[in-house]
Design an enzyme around this catalytic site. Structure first.
Site, PDB file in Angstrom:
ATOM      1  CE  LYS A 268     -60.289  28.837  82.258  1.00  0.00           C
ATOM      2  NZ  LYS A 268     -60.271  30.234  81.801  1.00  0.00           N
TER       3      LYS A 268
ATOM      4  CG  ASN B 279     -63.508  31.797  80.109  1.00  0.00           C
ATOM      5  OD1 ASN B 279     -62.578  30.991  80.150  1.00  0.00           O
ATOM      6  ND2 ASN B 279     -63.637  32.796  80.972  1.00  0.00           N
TER       7      ASN B 279
ATOM      8  CB  SER C 135     -65.138  36.180  84.880  1.00  0.00           C
ATOM      9  OG  SER C 135     -65.514  34.954  84.276  1.00  0.00           O
TER      10      SER C 135
END
Lengths: 319, 319
Positions: A187, A103, A257
Site C-alpha cells: 500500500k 496508513n 487524504s
C-alpha cells in the site's frame, strides 16, 4: 456476533462501522466534533455499496464511557496516536483485540504498547471515502480491507478469520492475510507516491497522471518504494509497479487524504507514511533518496503550514 | 568606451545597464511592457550601491531599431530564448560580442547559434534585485558578475578583460574568468537548491533555512549538485557546500526569481536551471535522483500553473 468499537468515526471508521451496525452488530462509535450532530441526526453514509442512514447510533464523546468490545477498530489519524492510551482503555478493558486501520508502516506499535503485541492486528484499507459534512460520509470507490496479526509468524489467526467473515457478511470485502508487512509495503507504493506528490505538486491524482512529467515522477517513486520494501526483506511482485500506476490512472479524480489534510491546515501523517518506511529502508542499508526528499519536503510544508494557519474542522478523507 | 545593448531591461539588465550609462557609456535598452513608462519617466534604480535615476534613456521597444553595439548583454529569461534570432540581429550587426547573463547551464547555446561561439561570452550574476514597478528596480544585495568566454580553452580574452574593467569603473564588481563552466556549476549549487525548493516548499529562503528539515533538504541538494559537477569534470572545492548554506542563512529574506515567476503565473526557467544540468550529469553517468525529482516536480507545477492561471505582468526578480 462480536461487539465492535470504532475509535475515530470519520470517512473510514464511520463507513465500516455503519456496515457492521447495519448487518446487526452492536457497534460503539467514538466521535469528536460530530458527536452532537450524530446524536440528533444519526450517521449518514452515501456509498457505492448502497446508502445507509443509521438513526440510532451508539455514539460517544468520551472513550471512557464505551463498553468493553471484542474488536476495537483504530481509525484515527496517526497524528492523534498520543491519545491512544486514554482512548483504548475503555473498549479494550475486557481483553478484546485491537485492529489498527491506519496508513503507514509499523503504525500498530502505538496500539501494541497499550494492549500488547498479542492483542494487536493491523490492516490496510484500499478506499476512496470522504467526510462531506458532520455525520455524513461519501464513499466513492473501492473499499477492500486486507489485515492480519501484527505479530509476524502468527499466520492467519482464528480471530482474524472471524473478523474477516463478519466484515464479509456486512458487505465489506475483507481478507485476512498472514503477511501484514507485505500488505503495508504494497500500500505504501501508492501512499508514499500519491499522498506525497499530490501535496508537493498541489495536484489531484488525475492531474498528476495527466502528463508525461507527473507520470515519470510517480513511476520513479513507486519503483523506489518497491526497492525499499525488497531491501527490508519484503518481496513484492514486479508487476505491482505498473499496476499501481495503471490503477491510479483509472481512478475517479481524487484528492488524497494527505492533500485534504494539507489544504485544510490539519497536520499530515508524515511520520507514519514517510518517516517510518524511510527509517526502515535506511536501517536496511537502502538509501531511498527520493523518499527521503519527499519526506523532508513534506516536513517543511507541514511545519510552515502549521505555523501560518489554524487547523480547520471541516472535511476529511481516507486512503 | 564601448557601446552596450541590454536585451531585457529588468531587475538584472536594467541595473547593470543603468550603472554603465551613469558611468558615461552609450547604452541602448530593450524594454517590453515598460517602454512607454521609461520614455516618460526614465529608469529608476534603488540600489545598495547608491540610487540612480536615468532621465534620458535610449529605450527601444523593437530590437531592429537598436544600433550595432560592441557588447550586447542578454538578460532575458531563458524561457524567451526562442526570440533571440530576432532580438540579436540589430545590436550585433556590427560584429560585436554577446554576453549572456542568464541562469542555468549551457544557456549560451541559443545566443551562440545566432552569432557563433567565437563571439559569445557567458556569465553568472550573484545578485538580489527585484523589479518593483514599471521602470523601477530595487537592488537589495550582492551584485558580482563572473563571466568569461563560452568557448572553452579560450582563457581570459582581451575583450573579457576590457568588459570587466569597464564594469568595474561603473562600480560593478565584475571578474573575468577562464573557467565559465566552473562558474556556472558553482552558481547552480545555489540555483538548483533554492530556486527549486522555494517553489516546491512554497517558502522564502529564510523560511527554508529556519528549520532542521529545510536545512537537511537544502544540504542534500547542494551536495548532489556538487557531485554532479564533479561527474561532469568540474571540480568545485568541497567547502563550497558549507559556504552555500551559510551564505543563504545570512541572506536578506529573499524570494528567488523562480518563486516570483511561479507566484506570478509566469513560466519558470526549469530547462535552463534543472533540465540542462540534469542531462549533462546523466550523460556523464551520474544519476542525480534528487535533481531529477525536483526537475520533474517543477515541470508538473509549471504545467499545471500555466494551465490554470494567466500570465501576470507585475513584478520580476533575478538571481
Amino acid at each position: 456476533m462480536q461487539r465492535y468499537a470504532i475509535i475515530g468515526s470519520g470517512a473510514l471508521g464511520g463507513l465500516y462501522g455503519a456496515r457492521l451496525a447495519a448487518a446487526g452488530h452492536e457497534v460503539h462509535f467514538l466521535f469528536r466534533s460530530d458527536y452532537q450532530h450524530v446524536r440528533q441526526h444519526g450517521l449518514k453514509v452515501d456509498s457505492v455499496w448502497g446508502d445507509l442512514h443509521l438513526h440510532d447510533v451508539n455514539a460517544y464523546q468520551c472513550a471512557d464511557d464505551m463498553p468493553p468490545c471484542d474488536v476495537t477498530i483504530v481509525a484515527l489519524k496517526t497524528t492523534q496516536n498520543h491519545h491512544l492510551p486514554k482512548l483504548l482503555a475503555g473498549p479494550t478493558a475486557g481483553g478484546g483485540a485491537v485492529l489498527v486501520l491506519q496508513n503507514g508502516l509499523d503504525v500498530e506499535a502505538d496500539s501494541a504498547q497499550v494492549v500488547g503485541v498479542q492483542r494487536t492486528l493491523g490492516g490496510c484499507c484500499f478506499l476512496c471515502s470522504n467526510k462531506v459534512g458532520p455525520g455524513h460520509i461519501k464513499h466513492i470507490d473501492y473499499g477492500r480491507i486486507v489485515f492480519g496479526e501484527y505479530s509476524p509468524q502468527a499466520g492467519v489467526s482464528d480471530r482474524a478469520a472471524r473478523i474477516a467473515s463478519e466484515l464479509n457478511a456486512a458487505g465489506v470485502e475483507a481478507i485476512a492475510t498472514d503477511d501484514l508487512l507485505l500488505t503495508r509495503w504494497r500500500k505504501l507504493m501508492w501512499n508514499i507516491t500519491f499522498n506525497g506528490l499530490s501535496v508537493v505538486c498541489d495536484a489531484s491524482t488525475d492531474q498528476l497522471m495527466d502528463g508525461r512529467w507527473g507520470e515519470q515522477l510517480s513511476l520513479s517513486l513507486v519503483r523506489e518504494v518497491h526497492a525499499a520494501a525488497a531491501a527490508c526483506g519484503v518481496s513484492i511482485a514486479e508487476d505491482a509497479i505498473g499496476t499501481t500506476i495503471e490503477h491510479t490512472r483509472k481512478m475517479v479524480p481524487y484528492d488524497s487524504s494527505m492533500r485534504l489534510d494539507f489544504l485544510n491546515g490539519r497536520p499530515m501523517e508524515v511520520e507514519a507514511i514517510f518517516g517510518n518506511p524511510l527509517r526502515a529502508a535506511q536501517a536496511a542499508g537502502f538509501d531511498a533518496p527520493r523518499i527521503e526528499m519527499l519526506y523532508r519536503q513534506l516536513k517543511v510544508l507541514d511545519q510552515l503550514r502549521r505555523g501560518s494557519q489554524a487547523a480547520s474542522a471541516s472535511s476529511s478523507a481516507a486512503t
